[in-house]
Design a protein around this motif. Structure first.
Motif, PDB file in Angstrom:
ATOM      1  N   ASP A  19     109.873 133.168 148.528  1.00 52.33           N
ATOM      2  CA  ASP A  19     110.240 133.828 147.288  1.00 52.33           C
ATOM      3  C   ASP A  19     109.089 134.725 146.850  1.00 52.33           C
ATOM      4  OD1 ASP A  19     109.816 130.883 145.100  1.00 52.33           O
ATOM      5  OD2 ASP A  19     108.351 132.090 146.208  1.00 52.33           O
ATOM      6  N   PHE A  20     109.379 135.611 145.937  1.00 52.20           N
ATOM      7  CA  PHE A  20     108.364 136.483 145.357  1.00 52.20           C
ATOM      8  C   PHE A  20     108.383 136.217 143.864  1.00 52.20           C
ATOM      9  CE2 PHE A  20     105.514 140.066 145.748  1.00 52.20           C
ATOM     10  CZ  PHE A  20     105.444 140.562 144.445  1.00 52.20           C
ATOM     11  N   THR A  21     107.236 135.891 143.306  1.00 54.04           N
ATOM     12  CA  THR A  21     107.207 135.581 141.873  1.00 54.04           C
ATOM     13  C   THR A  21     106.180 136.433 141.152  1.00 54.04           C
ATOM     14  OG1 THR A  21     105.634 133.797 142.274  1.00 54.04           O
ATOM     15  CG2 THR A  21     107.953 133.182 142.147  1.00 54.04           C
ATOM     16  N   ILE A  22     106.471 136.701 139.909  1.00 52.83           N
ATOM     17  CA  ILE A  22     105.500 137.362 139.026  1.00 52.83           C
ATOM     18  C   ILE A  22     105.187 136.375 137.920  1.00 52.83           C
ATOM     19  CG2 ILE A  22     105.030 139.315 137.500  1.00 52.83           C
ATOM     20  CD1 ILE A  22     106.787 141.012 139.264  1.00 52.83           C
ATOM     21  N   ILE A  23     103.930 136.011 137.859  1.00 51.99           N
ATOM     22  CA  ILE A  23     103.502 134.955 136.934  1.00 51.99           C
ATOM     23  C   ILE A  23     102.268 135.416 136.171  1.00 51.99           C
ATOM     24  CG2 ILE A  23     104.383 133.120 138.429  1.00 51.99           C
ATOM     25  CD1 ILE A  23     101.537 132.672 139.407  1.00 51.99           C
ATOM     26  N   GLY A  24     101.747 134.574 135.326  1.00 53.09           N
ATOM     27  CA  GLY A  24     100.509 134.902 134.609  1.00 53.09           C
ATOM     28  C   GLY A  24     100.810 135.388 133.214  1.00 53.09           C
ATOM     29  N   GLU A  25     100.226 136.522 132.854  1.00 54.54           N
ATOM     30  CA  GLU A  25     100.366 137.044 131.486  1.00 54.54           C
ATOM     31  C   GLU A  25     101.738 137.679 131.280  1.00 54.54           C
ATOM     32  OE1 GLU A  25      96.535 136.073 130.145  1.00 54.54           O
ATOM     33  OE2 GLU A  25      97.769 137.470 129.008  1.00 54.54           O
ATOM     34  N   VAL A  26     102.745 136.856 131.429  1.00 55.80           N
ATOM     35  CA  VAL A  26     104.133 137.327 131.251  1.00 55.80           C
ATOM     36  C   VAL A  26     104.870 136.347 130.362  1.00 55.80           C
ATOM     37  CG1 VAL A  26     104.415 138.643 133.372  1.00 55.80           C
ATOM     38  CG2 VAL A  26     104.742 136.168 133.416  1.00 55.80           C
ATOM     39  N   ASP A  27     105.973 136.826 129.781  1.00 59.80           N
ATOM     40  CA  ASP A  27     106.771 136.007 128.880  1.00 59.80           C
ATOM     41  C   ASP A  27     107.392 134.830 129.628  1.00 59.80           C
ATOM     42  OD1 ASP A  27     109.686 138.210 128.975  1.00 59.80           O
ATOM     43  OD2 ASP A  27     107.978 138.065 130.326  1.00 59.80           O
ATOM     44  N   GLU A  28     107.822 135.085 130.844  1.00 57.63           N
ATOM     45  CA  GLU A  28     108.405 134.017 131.646  1.00 57.63           C
ATOM     46  C   GLU A  28     108.219 134.367 133.118  1.00 57.63           C
ATOM     47  OE1 GLU A  28     112.605 133.973 130.870  1.00 57.63           O
ATOM     48  OE2 GLU A  28     112.850 136.034 131.573  1.00 57.63           O
ATOM     49  N   LEU A  29     108.351 133.347 133.949  1.00 55.46           N
ATOM     50  CA  LEU A  29     108.191 133.552 135.387  1.00 55.46           C
ATOM     51  C   LEU A  29     109.370 134.360 135.893  1.00 55.46           C
ATOM     52  CD1 LEU A  29     107.179 130.824 137.923  1.00 55.46           C
ATOM     53  CD2 LEU A  29     109.304 132.050 138.260  1.00 55.46           C
ATOM     54  N   HIS A  30     109.069 135.339 136.738  1.00 54.96           N
ATOM     55  CA  HIS A  30     110.147 136.122 137.354  1.00 54.96           C
ATOM     56  C   HIS A  30     110.156 135.824 138.841  1.00 54.96           C
ATOM     57  CE1 HIS A  30     110.848 138.627 133.743  1.00 54.96           C
ATOM     58  NE2 HIS A  30     109.592 138.319 133.512  1.00 54.96           N
ATOM     59  N   ARG A  31     111.318 135.527 139.382  1.00 55.32           N
ATOM     60  CA  ARG A  31     111.385 135.058 140.764  1.00 55.32           C
ATOM     61  C   ARG A  31     112.566 135.667 141.497  1.00 55.32           C
ATOM     62  NH1 ARG A  31     114.270 131.328 143.495  1.00 55.32           N
ATOM     63  NH2 ARG A  31     113.215 130.416 145.306  1.00 55.32           N
ATOM     64  N   TRP A  32     112.331 136.048 142.751  1.00 54.81           N
ATOM     65  CA  TRP A  32     113.409 136.494 143.629  1.00 54.81           C
ATOM     66  C   TRP A  32     113.357 135.694 144.909  1.00 54.81           C
ATOM     67  CZ3 TRP A  32     110.167 139.599 140.849  1.00 54.81           C
ATOM     68  CH2 TRP A  32     110.759 140.516 139.947  1.00 54.81           C
ATOM     69  N   SER A  33     114.473 135.153 145.332  1.00 59.63           N
ATOM     70  CA  SER A  33     114.567 134.556 146.656  1.00 59.63           C
ATOM     71  C   SER A  33     114.655 135.706 147.653  1.00 59.63           C
ATOM     72  CB  SER A  33     115.804 133.673 146.766  1.00 59.63           C
ATOM     73  OG  SER A  33     116.958 134.507 146.691  1.00 59.63           O
ATOM     74  N   TRP A  34     114.578 135.393 148.953  1.00 61.94           N
ATOM     75  CA  TRP A  34     114.691 136.440 149.965  1.00 61.94           C
ATOM     76  C   TRP A  34     116.032 137.166 149.839  1.00 61.94           C
ATOM     77  CZ3 TRP A  34     111.543 139.061 152.995  1.00 61.94           C
ATOM     78  CH2 TRP A  34     112.087 139.854 154.042  1.00 61.94           C
ATOM     79  N   ASP A  35     117.113 136.385 149.664  1.00 64.51           N
ATOM     80  CA  ASP A  35     118.437 137.000 149.554  1.00 64.51           C
ATOM     81  C   ASP A  35     118.515 137.912 148.335  1.00 64.51           C
ATOM     82  OD1 ASP A  35     120.303 134.114 150.837  1.00 64.51           O
ATOM     83  OD2 ASP A  35     119.265 135.768 151.845  1.00 64.51           O
ATOM     84  N   GLU A  36     117.963 137.456 147.240  1.00 64.63           N
ATOM     85  CA  GLU A  36     117.952 138.291 146.039  1.00 64.63           C
ATOM     86  C   GLU A  36     117.106 139.537 146.264  1.00 64.63           C
ATOM     87  OE1 GLU A  36     116.428 135.277 143.475  1.00 64.63           O
ATOM     88  OE2 GLU A  36     118.393 134.776 142.635  1.00 64.63           O
ATOM     89  N   PHE A  37     116.000 139.363 146.937  1.00 65.06           N
ATOM     90  CA  PHE A  37     115.088 140.481 147.198  1.00 65.06           C
ATOM     91  C   PHE A  37     115.772 141.559 148.009  1.00 65.06           C
ATOM     92  CE2 PHE A  37     110.730 141.403 146.315  1.00 65.06           C
ATOM     93  CZ  PHE A  37     110.326 142.333 147.259  1.00 65.06           C
TER      94      PHE A  37
END
Lengths: 244, 88, 200
Positions: free
Chosen positions: C47-65
């Motif tokens: 998966d690919f996630t964007i974390i840290g100084e964000v309102d909430e974790l954003h995540r994509w699975s491979w299929d979503e990507f």
């Protein structure tokens, strides 16, 4: 804040090429003259640095090919296709040319002449170079060399090995790509079967030195351990994919 | 060509380690801070990329990173819990 | 001044000076350089996630990507070990797409990867068409040895910033030195200003 100069030239010394000798069509021995050379032990290597006129530098490591001899250091270099340093050393460099040398280094891959058991040397391609330095100073220790080369023309130090074999050195040659007409020697890769046949058995606790391209070294080391050799008695030096 | 073909061992760092530490370091015994395995530095796995990365042959944790730029060297040895050297 | 080795030139290729940053040479190959063993992450675990100084974790699975819009770009890449490769073609998802709608005060990001590698960049060097998460190289799925299934692609900086086996970004308030930046390599890494090491 930058560190003050703590390390003098990071160990580099100037060296001059004294001689360049062909060994095989693609391999040459470079004899260096290094003022102040402290001597070295078989199995050790040196780092070589070349500097171009515009300041561009390239470094490579080479095993010493011969025992220490005053300020002479012998390196045996194989020309690698599309290489950066080896084509220069094997095709361009000549007596009088200058380069830099650092070393000798390596204490792990060094033959301890006090070892009471037999010695097994297994080399693939240019991996035979540090093993040859060991052979050239071996004294009376029972020694077996297993040497894998592509063809007979690629066998480095061939004349010397033939002479040493007649004098009692156990030399096992395997030619893996092509064999001359009437070849009665081996042609298989150095695997467990070959080693079981020619190497001193594990009960004799031979000290093994394995050198050559990474895949060769890892396969041979694994085979020796599978045959029952003590992993602590198997020393390895990986030369990377092509043996440089 | 795969990365595994390109892997070397600690012997390939002998020169720069000697220059930095002033001693033959391939026979120094390092203990991995990740898994606690100990062994000679000459026997660890070595990767060459933007710098040298020495990794534990047991668990692949980074033991040391070495970057050289001309006459400057940076060494990160946080991955080594300890180094044992014997005077002789 | 070290002794000059007569006749030594190293590997050089002729290339237009406006395409090759200072101290680089052009190679037709694509050298494999790695700081560690190649990870083999199965796609169903990726998966690919964007974390840290964000309102909430954003995540994509491979299929979503795979459903995200992509760009196909041809760019030059410059490795700090001095080779440059011109006209490399990649397909991937722009960081503009991934960061769209994400609110943050962060000015920096750290890319993190399978195998533990990290690299840091200013967030503005990831946006406005300057960066991608690429999974196709030269028309084929990205080879694991070159960073597949997906790697970061930030061609305007030295290629150590184009992190292989990337799994996400951590957005940060400060610039946090990554794997190489913490041990000698330049925090920013602009090849045109030859920012290879600390102090350059």
């Amino acid at each position: 804040m930058a560190g003050a100069a703590v390390l003098g030239r990071l160990g580099w010394k100037s060296a001059t090429i004294a001689d360049v000798r062909p060994e095989t069509p693609r391999v040459k021995t470079i004899v260096l003259d290094v003022p102040g050379w402290p001597g070295h032990r078989a199995g050790q290597h040196v780092d070589i640095r070349l500097t171009a006129e515009d300041g561009y530098q390239a470094e490579r490591s080479y095993s010493v090919a011969a025992p220490a001899n005053d300020q002479r250091v012998e390196l045996t270099v194989e020309e690698i296709d599309d290489g950066e340093v080896s084509p220069y050393l094997t095709a361009e460099a000549r007596a009088g040319d200058e380069l830099e040398i650092r070393g000798p280094v390596g204490g792990y891959f060094v033959w301890d002449s006090d070892y009471p058991g037999p010695v097994l040397l297994v080399g693939g391609g240019s991996g035979v170079v540090p093993l040859m330095a060991m052979i050239r100073q071996r004294g009376a220790v029972p020694t077996t060399l297993v040497y894998s080369a592509r063809t007979l023309e690629d066998v480095i130090y061939r004349g010397e090995l033939e002479r040493l074999a007649r004098g009692g050195l156990d030399v096992v040659l395997t030619l893996t790509r092509a064999q001359p007409e009437g070849w009665a020697g081996h042609s298989r890769r150095v695997d467990a079967e070959l080693l079981a046949e020619v190497a001193p058995p594990p009960e004799q606790r031979p000290l093994a030195f394995v050198c050559g391209p990474t895949p060769f070294v890892e396969a041979v080391a694994l085979a020796l351990v599978d045959l029952g050799h003590d992993p602590g008695l198997v020393k390895t030096e990986r030369f990377g994919p092509t043996g440089t | 060509m795969t990365v595994s073909d390109l892997v070397l061992d600690g012997n390939a760092a002998a020169g720069i380690l000697h220059a930095v530490y002033g001693a033959e370091m391939t026979i120094a015994v390092g203990t991995c801070d990740g898994c606690g395995t100990a062994g000679p530095v000459g026997a660890v796995r070595l990767y060459r990329s933007a710098g040298l990365v020495l990794r534990c042959p047991h668990c692949d944790a980074v033991l040391m990173k070495i970057v050289t730029a001309g006459e400057r060297v940076w060494v990160d040895s946080r991955g080594l819990r300890s180094l044992e050297l014997t005077a002789g | 001044m070290p002794p000059i080795s007569r006749g030594f030139r190293g590997k050089r290729r002729d290339a237009p000076a406006d395409r090759v940053p200072p101290g680089q040479y052009v190679t037709p190959d694509f050298p494999v350089l790695s700081a560690g063993p190649t990870p083999h992450r199965p796609l169903e675990e990726w998966d690919f996630t964007i974390i840290g100084e964000v309102d909430e974790l954003h995540r994509w699975s491979w299929d979503e990507f795979q459903t995200l819009p992509t760009d196909t770009v041809t760019v030059d890449i410059h490795c700090v070990t001095r080779w440059s490769k011109l006209d490399t073609t990649w397909k991937g998802v722009s960081l503009d797409t991934l960061l769209e709608g994400i609110e943050t005060e962060a000015e920096y990001a750290t890319a993190f990867c399978d195998g533990g590698y990290t690299t840091n960049l200013p967030l503005e060097d990831l946006t406005d068409g300057k960066a991608w998460v690429a999974y196709i190289y030269d028309g084929e799925p990205l080879d694991p040895e070159h960073g597949g299934p997906a790697r970061l692609l930030v061609p305007h900086l030295y290629f150590w910033k184009s992190a292989k086996w990337v799994r996400g970004l951590r957005l940060t308030a400060t610039d946090e030195p990554g794997f190489w930046e913490s041990n000698g390599y330049h925090l920013y890494g602009d090849p045109w200003r030859e920012q290879r090491y600390w102090g350059d």
